[in-house]
Design a protein around this motif. Structure first.
Motif, short mmCIF file in Angstrom:
data_model
loop_
_atom_site.label_atom_id
_atom_site.label_comp_id
_atom_site.label_asym_id
_atom_site.label_seq_id
_atom_site.Cartn_x
_atom_site.Cartn_y
_atom_site.Cartn_z
N THR A 569 11.98 -12.80 -26.48
CA THR A 569 11.06 -11.72 -26.35
C THR A 569 11.50 -10.80 -27.34
O THR A 569 12.37 -9.98 -27.02
CB THR A 569 10.77 -11.81 -24.94
OG1 THR A 569 10.30 -12.70 -24.33
CG2 THR A 569 9.51 -10.69 -25.04
N GLU A 575 6.77 -13.46 -29.03
CA GLU A 575 7.89 -14.43 -28.86
C GLU A 575 8.42 -15.27 -29.87
O GLU A 575 7.48 -15.42 -30.91
CB GLU A 575 7.46 -15.30 -27.52
CG GLU A 575 7.09 -14.45 -26.31
CD GLU A 575 6.80 -15.62 -25.16
OE1 GLU A 575 6.50 -16.76 -25.38
OE2 GLU A 575 6.89 -15.10 -23.93
N SER A 608 14.89 -9.63 -25.01
CA SER A 608 15.22 -10.46 -23.99
C SER A 608 15.19 -12.02 -24.16
O SER A 608 14.41 -12.15 -25.21
CB SER A 608 14.28 -10.39 -22.56
OG SER A 608 13.00 -11.03 -22.94
N VAL A 609 16.04 -12.83 -23.85
CA VAL A 609 16.27 -14.26 -23.94
C VAL A 609 16.23 -14.95 -22.86
O VAL A 609 17.03 -14.50 -22.03
CB VAL A 609 17.41 -14.59 -24.91
CG1 VAL A 609 18.77 -14.23 -24.29
CG2 VAL A 609 17.46 -15.90 -25.47
N ALA A 610 15.82 -16.13 -22.79
CA ALA A 610 15.61 -16.96 -21.70
C ALA A 610 15.57 -18.44 -22.17
O ALA A 610 15.04 -18.69 -23.23
CB ALA A 610 14.58 -16.46 -20.85
N SER A 623 16.13 -14.70 -17.54
CA SER A 623 16.22 -13.98 -18.82
C SER A 623 17.35 -12.80 -18.78
O SER A 623 17.73 -12.45 -17.61
CB SER A 623 14.97 -13.30 -19.23
OG SER A 623 14.63 -12.11 -18.16
N SER A 625 18.44 -9.50 -21.02
CA SER A 625 18.04 -8.52 -21.99
C SER A 625 19.10 -7.87 -22.77
O SER A 625 20.29 -7.93 -22.14
CB SER A 625 17.30 -7.52 -21.21
OG SER A 625 16.11 -7.71 -20.50
#
Length: 751
Positions: A569, A575, A608-610, A623, A625
């Motif tokens: 994100t 995204e 942020s990554v998830a 997630s 950040s």
């Protein structure tokens, strides 16, 4: 104007102007500014006016300075042009913040520079002109922040950072925490204020703050600008911290009843606000209830036994392992050994392990098993036999330099008092400890035996040290994604004398939180994705790493899981999907369960990554950040790095000038000329007698053949033009008699 440094430079040289920050860029070139045949008005200088406008448009707004690389790029530009180069004049503050070659290295290359074709003189002098603030400005700079990534709600978060103050020696600076995202009321950091000290080294500041509510917070920590500061961006450092409102799950396993067991299990099970604890005493009578935290939904330990499956074990965040016989972990020795392997994998996958030594099993019976490589110490039974006199006198722990700075060993708000309590409190003196051979590779020793310190310093043999140094008593080590803490004594309970759990539990509570850090990032997720750093800069690759385990919590192989899909994100809330591939090992073999990927950040802000929801079916993707920012190094220090500029000039054979002497730069350079080497060699034909005779005959034949054969008078031609008798027309391409042909040599040079 006519007397400006640029005008004086153009009087003597064909001038080219470049600007540089991250890369070299042509600002103005006299070759391009000159228009052949252009008739300028009397006294007008269109090229000079164009140069003045180009210089006026320059601004010092770059995010980095590659001084050495810029000088080398300008040299290479002239090598490609095949032009002679009289010199390079560099205006800079000398502060290089990025790049591959230093100013000194660039100067050394300039000294040996040779134009293409090797027709010019070797070497190009650099005139380095220092531009900037030559004195240290009044400035406060904050850097080197060390802070936790995750803390428990209503628990203290520690922040340690360096404060460098110039021009404010002795003045008061406020320590403040500012909430960047989400916005909240700014707060003071404890202790509130510090007395600023000057000097290049600065001062190390340790502060803390208590977050009352869960969430992910992007904060700025530092000292608000003081009166007279011109640069304020460097007063702060940013950090992202995740505050979780969940309890740490702990399993405490020990063997027989002992004082340390009684004190520790009671302290742990009482803390129902931050922990959920199961305890297991392996040598207790059958059917005796095992102490645990009394909390809703937290039942007794299943079967009053060591977890029989990996799923049961991996449900905990931290395992405290006392003087327990590992053979009692299961009904058979083979099954018990599998449980030890599970415990090793538990730590490697991100769990925490706290080892409290004992006389019988910990660590002696674990020195050769699967858990040995996770321990922070190397255990040798011969060391026990070698030191029978080690228990003759009581002792206090002696903190190592790293232990004195470790938040883990800080049991009082005052660091000095905390240190004194460990090292001098008479009632805390202990008698028993286990002598290990040395600390394991990668371990950090926080406390040692005090007499061993003296033995190691003097080099004399003694029962408290060996050739590796004093015996470690407290050590920590990262193992895989998890952490291990080893305590070499079983008498920490003596810290309770007269004060109860005030200091005793302060130490153990910090230890539990330290060991649970990775699990607190996202529980027992089977796929975790996180950035390798918390802060990145624009246009640099951001590295992401993923850890994946199967349903049995064993790391998956590339064949089982060829890739991990992540959702990124961006700051604008859009995204982007990223695929992470198995990480290559040392010999091309991928470590199980480890995946890597990267992307280049083009926007400044919080990312942020998830995991993609398909990677964690039935769970909410966790997630992480991180921030991407523009490098502010260019604006952190306005002073001149005169040493770098001097190194550049000296290494090239050039000169160093202050900005006010810029007009002298043209006089320090000289014009260059092409020098074409000519080598005289003797001609063997010149020594032969027949050579001049032959040349004479050839010339006579040419004259006879070219003689006119028409009679006297005028010969008319079809063109209607005539020539006087006895003359012949000039051949095309011949130079008329008496004329001289002049040809330019060496480009702009004139004969």
């Amino acid at each position: 104007g006519a007397e400006s440094p640029a005008a004086r430079m153009r009087e003597k040289f064909v001038t080219h102007v470049y600007s540089f920050a991250g890369d070299l860029r042509t600002v103005w070139s006299e070759d391009e500014a000159r228009t052949p045949g252009e008739a300028a008005a009397a006294g007008a200088d269109p090229a000079g006016e164009d140069l003045a406008r180009s210089l006026a448009a320059l601004s010092a707004d770059g995010d980095s300075t590659r001084l050495g690389d810029a000088v080398l790029a300008s040299l290479e530009d002239f090598r490609l042009r095949d032009d002679l180069l009289a010199g390079v004049v560099v205006l800079s503050d000398g502060r290089q913040t990025s790049g591959f070659r230093s100013p000194r290295e660039a100067g050394e290359v300039a000294r040996t520079f040779l134009p293409r074709g090797s027709l010019g003189e070797r070497g190009v002098p650099v005139v380095a002109v220092t531009a900037g603030d030559p004195t240290s400005a009044r400035n406060v700079r904050v850097r080197n922040l060390v802070a936790p990534e995750v803390v428990l709600a209503k628990d203290d978060a520690s922040f340690e950072f360096d404060v460098l103050a110039s021009g404010f020696d002795g003045e008061q600076g406020v320590l403040r925490l500012m909430f960047v995202e989400p916005k909240a009321e700014n707060a003071l950091l404890v202790p509130g204020a510090i007395t600023l000290r000057g000097g290049d080294a600065g001062q190390r500041v340790k502060a803390r703050f208590r977050f009352d509510h869960p969430g992910t917070f992007r904060v700025r920590v530092g000292v608000p600008p003081l009166a007279g500061e011109r640069i304020t961006e460097d007063n702060w450092v940013e950090h992202q911290v995740r505050v979780v409102d969940r309890k740490v799950k702990v399993l405490y396993v020990d063997g027989r009843p002992r004082r340390e067991w009684e004190s520790l299990q009671r302290a742990l099970t009482r803390d129902a606000d931050t922990m959920l604890v199961h305890t297991l005493q392996l040598e207790s009578a059958a059917g005796v209830p095992q102490p645990r935290t009394e909390a809703p939904g937290w039942g007794p330990l299943p079967g009053n036994r060591f977890p029989a499956s990996r799923a049961e074990l991996f449900a905990y965040d931290v395992v405290v392992l006392g003087d327990a016989d590992w053979r009692r972990f299961a009904d058979t020795e083979a099954e018990a050994e599998e449980r030890v392997k599970d415990l090793r994998d538990f730590v490697e996958a991100g769990g925490g392990l706290l080892c409290v030594s004992g006389e019988f099993f910990m660590p002696l019976e674990y020195r050769r098993g699967p858990l040995a490589e996770a321990l922070p110490v190397i255990v040798d039974a011969d060391e026990v036999a070698r030191t029978p006199g080690r228990l003759a006198r009581s002792f206090n722990l002696s903190l190592t330099p790293e232990g004195r700075e470790s938040d883990l060993m800080r049991i009082d708000e005052d660091p000095e008092r905390s240190r004194d309590l460990w090292q001098t409190m008479e009632r805390w003196r202990q008698w028993w400890y286990f002598p290990v051979r040395r600390a394991a590779t990668g371990a950090r020793v926080l406390a040692v035996h005090p007499e061993g310190v003296e033995e190691a310093r003097t080099g004399r043999a003694g029962p408290h040290a060996n050739r590796h140094g004093p015996h470690p008593l407290v050590a920590v080590k990262p193992f895989g994604l998890g952490r291990t803490l080893w305590i070499g004594s079983d008498e920490m309970w003596r810290m309770r004398y007269g004060v109860g759990d005030q200091y005793y539990y302060a130490f153990y509570a910090k230890a539990i939180r330290y060991l649970a850090a990775y699990r607190l990032l996202g529980g027992n997720r089977r796929v975790k994705i996180l950035p390798e750093r918390q802060t990145w800069f624009l246009d640099e690759p951001v590295s992401l790493v993923a850890h994946a385990v199967g349903e049995d919590y064993r790391p998956v192989s590339p064949a089982e899981k060829p890739s991990v899909r992540a959702i990124l994100t961006l700051p604008d809330r859009t995204e982007q999907a990223i695929e992470l591939l198995p990480a290559a090992g040392a010999e091309g073999e991928a470590p199980l369960g480890l995946y890597r990927g990267s992307f280049t950040a083009a926007l400044e802000g919080t990312y942020s990554v998830a995991p993609d929801p398909s990677e964690v079916p039935g769970e909410e993707p966790e997630s992480r950040s991180f921030t991407v920012e523009t490098s502010a190094e260019e604006r952190k220090d306005p002073s001149v790095d005169e040493e770098a500029m001097r190194a550049l000039a000296t290494a090239s054979g050039g000169h160093l000038l202050p900005l006010e002497d810029l007009r002298k730069a043209p006089d320090l350079l000289r014009s260059r000329e092409y020098r074409i080497p000519v080598e005289a060699r003797p001609d063997p034909l010149a020594e032969q007698w027949w050579v001049p005779v032959l040349l004479t005959l050839l010339l006579a034949a040419e004259w006879l053949l070219a003689a006119p054969r028409t009679p006297c008078g005028v010969r008319a031609g079809s063109g209607g033009a005539g020539l006087p008798a006895g003359t012949r027309p000039e051949r095309p391409g011949r130079i008329p008699a008496g004329s001289v042909e002049r040809r330019p040599v060496g480009g702009p040079l004139e004969e």
